[in-house]
Design an enzyme around this catalytic site. Structure first.
Site, PDB file in Angstrom:
ATOM      1  N   ASN A  51       0.811  -1.219   0.000  1.00  0.00           N
ATOM      2  CA  ASN A  51       0.000   0.000   0.000  1.00  0.00           C
ATOM      3  C   ASN A  51       0.852   1.282   0.000  1.00  0.00           C
ATOM      4  OD1 ASN A  51       0.878  -0.196   2.614  1.00  0.00           O
ATOM      5  ND2 ASN A  51      -1.142  -0.321   3.550  1.00  0.00           N
ATOM      6  N   HIS A  76       3.882   4.241   4.480  1.00  0.00           N
ATOM      7  CA  HIS A  76       3.654   4.056   5.914  1.00  0.00           C
ATOM      8  C   HIS A  76       3.643   5.432   6.559  1.00  0.00           C
ATOM      9  CE1 HIS A  76       4.161   2.714  10.076  1.00  0.00           C
ATOM     10  NE2 HIS A  76       4.981   3.737  10.191  1.00  0.00           N
TER      11      HIS A  76
HETATM   12  P1  GDP Z   1      -1.295   1.346   8.635  1.00  0.00           P
HETATM   13  O1  GDP Z   1      -1.042   2.074   9.922  1.00  0.00           O
HETATM   14  O2  GDP Z   1      -2.398   1.967   7.809  1.00  0.00           O
HETATM   15  O3  GDP Z   1      -0.037   1.129   7.807  1.00  0.00           O
HETATM   16  O4  GDP Z   1      -1.860  -0.111   9.009  1.00  0.00           O
HETATM   17  P2  GDP Z   1      -1.469  -1.174  10.152  1.00  0.00           P
HETATM   18  O5  GDP Z   1      -0.570  -0.556  11.174  1.00  0.00           O
HETATM   19  O6  GDP Z   1      -2.735  -1.807  10.618  1.00  0.00           O
HETATM   20  O7  GDP Z   1      -0.664  -2.301   9.352  1.00  0.00           O
HETATM   21  C1  GDP Z   1       0.674  -2.119   8.987  1.00  0.00           C
HETATM   22  C2  GDP Z   1       0.870  -2.616   7.579  1.00  0.00           C
HETATM   23  O8  GDP Z   1       0.638  -4.026   7.537  1.00  0.00           O
HETATM   24  C3  GDP Z   1      -0.102  -2.048   6.543  1.00  0.00           C
HETATM   25  O9  GDP Z   1       0.260  -0.793   6.037  1.00  0.00           O
HETATM   26  C4  GDP Z   1      -0.042  -3.115   5.458  1.00  0.00           C
HETATM   27  O10 GDP Z   1       1.137  -2.985   4.653  1.00  0.00           O
HETATM   28  C5  GDP Z   1       0.068  -4.391   6.290  1.00  0.00           C
HETATM   29  N1  GDP Z   1      -1.256  -4.986   6.558  1.00  0.00           N
HETATM   30  C6  GDP Z   1      -2.270  -4.497   7.335  1.00  0.00           C
HETATM   31  N2  GDP Z   1      -3.322  -5.331   7.360  1.00  0.00           N
HETATM   32  C7  GDP Z   1      -2.976  -6.386   6.586  1.00  0.00           C
HETATM   33  C8  GDP Z   1      -3.634  -7.609   6.213  1.00  0.00           C
HETATM   34  O11 GDP Z   1      -4.770  -7.882   6.606  1.00  0.00           O
HETATM   35  N3  GDP Z   1      -2.934  -8.463   5.384  1.00  0.00           N
HETATM   36  C9  GDP Z   1      -1.669  -8.187   4.947  1.00  0.00           C
HETATM   37  N4  GDP Z   1      -1.061  -9.071   4.130  1.00  0.00           N
HETATM   38  N5  GDP Z   1      -1.023  -7.060   5.268  1.00  0.00           N
HETATM   39  C10 GDP Z   1      -1.661  -6.167   6.070  1.00  0.00           C
END
Ligand code: GDP
Length: 139
Positions: free
Chosen positions: A112, A115
């Site tokens: 995505n 970060h």
């Molecule tokens: P952020 O703060 O929006 O980056 O989201 P999070 O802290 O929840 O998650 C960290 C990173 O983990 C995200 O930016 C994604 O790259 C990855 N990620 C989050 N949720 C998922 C998931 O359900 N599956 C996978 N494969 N990667 C995920």
């Protein structure tokens, strides 16, 4: 004045959109206070994402984050943590608002593009993970 950590992830670097991401920061009044390109090792990626170590996607996420170079930046400005999160869009690009970085460039929930720290405490940890005080400009 607030600081946050931004990362252009390996997919963003691979898509040649480093300039596009930085343009969005600069045109929205955000200052770049530090910046470098690095290629994380697996232990370095695991340390950065330690809060996620129990999540099912931890192995995949840390593999992805070590799959190519990343650009790490300290962003500075008023309310910059929230401002950056708004420019990024939701974690899942399918749920991200139109015009956000993830809506326009992400290809799946993991790859995505960017970060951004989500709170002052995480910003302090994440900035310190990559930069020392001498490497950060006050601007
Ligand atoms: P952020 O703060 O929006 O980056 O989201 P999070 O802290 O929840 O998650 C960290 C990173 O983990 C995200 O930016 C994604 O790259 C990855 N990620 C989050 N949720 C998922 C998931 O359900 N599956 C996978 N494969 N990667 C995920």
């Amino acid at each position: 004045m607030e600081r946050t950590l931004s990362i252009i992830k390996p997919d963003g670097v691979g898509k040649n959109i480093i300039g596009e991401v930085i343009r969005r920061f600069e045109t929205n009044g955000i200052k770049i206070a530090a910046m470098k390109m690095i290629h994380l090792t697996k232990p370095q990626a695991e340390g950065f994402y330690a809060v996620h170590k129990e999540r099912p996607f931890f192995g995949s996420l840390t593999d992805f984050m070590t799959s190519g170079p990343i650009v790490v930046m300290v962003l500075q400005g008023e309310d910059v943590i929230a401002k950056n999160r708004k420019l990024m869009g939701a974690t899942n690009f399918k749920e991200a608002e139109e015009g956000t970085i993830r809506k326009e460039f992400a290809t799946d929930i993991e790859k995505n593009v960017v970060h951004g720290s989500d709170a002052p405490e995480t910003a302090a940890f994440e900035i310190g993970y990559f930069f020392n005080d001498l490497e950060i400009q006050n601007r």
